[in-house]
Design an enzyme around this catalytic site. Structure first.
Site, short mmCIF file in Angstrom:
data_model
loop_
_atom_site.label_atom_id
_atom_site.label_comp_id
_atom_site.label_asym_id
_atom_site.label_seq_id
_atom_site.Cartn_x
_atom_site.Cartn_y
_atom_site.Cartn_z
N LYS A 1 0.83 -1.21 0.00
CA LYS A 1 0.00 0.00 0.00
C LYS A 1 0.87 1.27 0.00
O LYS A 1 0.66 2.16 -0.82
CB LYS A 1 -0.96 0.00 1.20
CG LYS A 1 -1.95 -1.16 1.17
CD LYS A 1 -2.90 -1.13 2.34
CE LYS A 1 -2.24 -1.29 3.69
NZ LYS A 1 -1.53 -2.57 3.85
N THR A 2 1.83 1.33 0.91
CA THR A 2 2.71 2.50 0.95
C THR A 2 3.49 2.63 -0.35
O THR A 2 3.63 3.72 -0.91
CB THR A 2 3.67 2.40 2.16
OG1 THR A 2 2.89 2.31 3.35
CG2 THR A 2 4.60 3.60 2.24
N ASP B 1 -1.67 7.15 6.02
CA ASP B 1 -1.59 5.73 6.34
C ASP B 1 -2.53 5.45 7.51
O ASP B 1 -2.80 6.34 8.30
CB ASP B 1 -0.14 5.40 6.72
CG ASP B 1 0.20 3.94 6.44
OD1 ASP B 1 -0.68 3.19 5.99
OD2 ASP B 1 1.36 3.56 6.68
N THR C 1 -5.78 -1.10 6.75
CA THR C 1 -5.85 -2.55 6.89
C THR C 1 -7.25 -2.96 7.29
O THR C 1 -7.56 -4.15 7.39
CB THR C 1 -4.88 -3.02 8.00
OG1 THR C 1 -5.05 -2.16 9.14
CG2 THR C 1 -3.44 -2.92 7.55
N ARG D 1 6.29 -8.20 1.90
CA ARG D 1 7.16 -7.79 3.02
C ARG D 1 7.77 -9.01 3.68
O ARG D 1 8.96 -9.02 4.01
CB ARG D 1 6.40 -6.96 4.04
CG ARG D 1 7.23 -6.71 5.31
CD ARG D 1 6.60 -5.74 6.29
NE ARG D 1 6.58 -4.39 5.77
CZ ARG D 1 5.53 -3.58 5.80
NH1 ARG D 1 4.41 -3.98 6.37
NH2 ARG D 1 5.62 -2.38 5.30
N1 LIG Z 1 4.14 -5.53 -5.80
C1 LIG Z 1 5.33 -5.50 -5.21
N2 LIG Z 1 6.44 -5.78 -5.90
C2 LIG Z 1 7.64 -5.78 -5.30
N3 LIG Z 1 7.83 -5.49 -3.98
C3 LIG Z 1 6.78 -5.18 -3.25
C4 LIG Z 1 5.47 -5.17 -3.82
N4 LIG Z 1 4.60 -4.83 -2.86
C5 LIG Z 1 5.31 -4.65 -1.74
N5 LIG Z 1 6.62 -4.85 -1.96
C6 LIG Z 1 7.68 -4.77 -0.96
O1 LIG Z 1 7.16 -5.14 0.30
C7 LIG Z 1 7.52 -4.20 1.30
C8 LIG Z 1 6.30 -3.74 2.03
O2 LIG Z 1 5.47 -2.98 1.18
P1 LIG Z 1 4.61 -1.75 1.73
O3 LIG Z 1 4.22 -0.93 0.58
O4 LIG Z 1 5.36 -1.06 2.83
O5 LIG Z 1 3.34 -2.52 2.34
P2 LIG Z 1 2.10 -1.94 3.17
O6 LIG Z 1 2.17 -0.44 3.13
O7 LIG Z 1 0.89 -2.48 2.47
O8 LIG Z 1 2.23 -2.48 4.55
C9 LIG Z 1 8.26 -3.07 0.60
O9 LIG Z 1 9.62 -3.12 0.95
C10 LIG Z 1 8.15 -3.34 -0.87
O10 LIG Z 1 9.40 -3.25 -1.46
MG LIG Z 2 2.44 0.84 4.79
#
Ligand SMILES: Nc1ncnc2c1ncn2[C@@H]1O[C@H](COP(=O)(O)OP(=O)(O)O)[C@@H](O)[C@H]1O
Ligand SMILES: [Mg+2]
Length: 360
Positions: free
Chosen positions: A88-89, A133, A182, A241
């Site tokens: 998401k981030t 977020d 989430t 992640r």
């Molecule tokens: N589609 C994707 N392709 C490659 N890496 C990803 C992908 N989605 C997430 N990641 C990796 O996973 C990690 C977590 O992603 P993040 O965007 O912080 O998740 P969320 O915000 O949903 O908790 C990051 O380091 C990112 O590099």
């Molecule tokens: Mg996040």
């Protein structure tokens, strides 16, 4: 499968545990851990093309962004919804990048007072992307201010206190709000309605996660065998992640116990050390299943009771642990509480009682 490999490396006697019983520094759940942010920065895909998986979200977002660009307006506000660690981030950053806009980041819990949000909003420049977020945790007064800002690009700032207080209207330059949550179910109706587009992020399949693992290995310059990448991917609970974190742990292991190359044997041995089972379930997942099955006969049990039993916050059990257990067909959410399925019983090596959900 892992047994054959088990002898190939010496497994240390154990890893230090906190009194809570969870391994120090070794928990594999999907939440970002302290100190992990830096590692994640280098691994984040920078464009929609580079973003692996989630084809539906990618296609839809591309349309939203391209359409807005063609019409010369700021895109609709976007809500990104899904369990932690699914990107998401990352996607919020990509949206700003694709728009050539700057990204301002904050979070629901940081916006305790309406004034906090007003300060943020009044500093925006036209076309900026504001990322909030955990937007479901925004405080009520800030949320109400956000309604107006999202709809009319305008807020009312209250000046003074008590009977003498006056409200001054303030125009905000057009911006795009990207919210991440989430728990989209916890968003109020009015807030949800103000997003023009909601992207539901899904758990990744093994194929996409294998691509994530290989991409990360390339960036970190770690040699990895194909079968090892698949093994790590299939134990990552559908979550990039976790895939990235397991890869780093396995890399450490391969450096200490072998020549640094990640082979299937190294991957399997390392995953035993870090308590990740063949389905990718970690200690917390298994503790929840254990509490549900051994402690409560398979349920139904309320999430609060389960959380107490495993020594975690109910929100952690609900947001971090349960989504994958549900998707893996291990637990079902019912009106009366959580129920273990036959698959879960068997995963703990037990025979499910007659009438268990999913029994055959
Ligand atoms: N589609 C994707 N392709 C490659 N890496 C990803 C992908 N989605 C997430 N990641 C990796 O996973 C990690 C977590 O992603 P993040 O965007 O912080 O998740 P969320 O915000 O949903 O908790 C990051 O380091 C990112 O590099
Ligand atoms: Mg996040």
């Amino acid at each position: 499968m892992a047994d054959i490999e088990r002898t190939e490396f010496e497994i240390p006697g154990g890893i230090p545990r906190r009194s809570g019983g969870r391994p120090q520094d070794a928990s594999i759940d999907a939440q970002q851990q302290p100190g992990e942010a830096e590692a994640e920065v280098t691994l984040r895909p920078k464009s929609i093309e580079e973003f692996i998986g989630q084809p539906k979200v990618r296609d839809q977002l591309t349309l939203v962004l391209t359409g807005a660009r063609k019409r010369g307006v700021v895109p609709d506000h976007v809500l990104l919804s899904g369990p932690p660690g699914l990107g998401k981030t990352t996607m919020a950053m990509i949206i700003a990048q694709e728009l050539g806009a700057s990204l301002r980041m904050t979070s629901g819990p940081a916006l305790e007072r309406a004034g906090d949000l007003a300060a943020m909003l009044s500093n925006l420049m036209e076309g900026d992307v504001l990322f909030i977020d955990e937007i479901h945790r925004i405080a009520r007064p800030a949320e109400e201010m956000l309604y107006m800002a999202m709809e009319d690009f305008r807020i009312d700032v209250i000046v003074g206190k008590g009977p003498g207080a006056t409200s001054i209207p303030l125009e905000i330059p057009p911006f795009t709000l990207v919210g991440a949550t989430t728990r989209s179910g916890m968003l109020t109706g009015p807030l949800r309605d103000r997003f023009g587009f909601t992207a539901q992020m899904e758990f990744y399949d093994v194929e996409d996660l294998t691509r994530v693992v290989k991409r990360t290995a390339r960036i970190l310059s770690v040699p990895i065998d194909d079968d090892a990448a698949v093994e790590i991917a299939s134990r990552s609970r559908g979550t990039p992640r976790i895939a990235n974190r397991l890869l780093r742990r396995v890399r450490d292991f391969a450096e200490v116990h072998a020549d640094g190359r990640i082979t299937l044997g190294a991957a399997n041995a390392a995953l035993i050390v870090f308590d990740v089972d063949e389905l990718g379930l970690d200690r917390l997942d298994r503790a929840v299943l254990d509490a549900l099955i051994r402690g409560h006969g398979g349920g139904p049990v309320g999430v609060n009771t389960l959380a107490v039993a495993v020594g975690e916050e109910p929100a952690t059990v609900e947001e971090v642990c349960e989504p994958y257990l549900v998707r893996a067909g291990m637990i079902a959410r019912t009106g009366r509480g959580r129920v273990a399925t036959a698959t879960a019983w068997r995963h703990l090596g037990l025979e499910p009682p007659e009438g268990t959900i999913g029994d055959y």
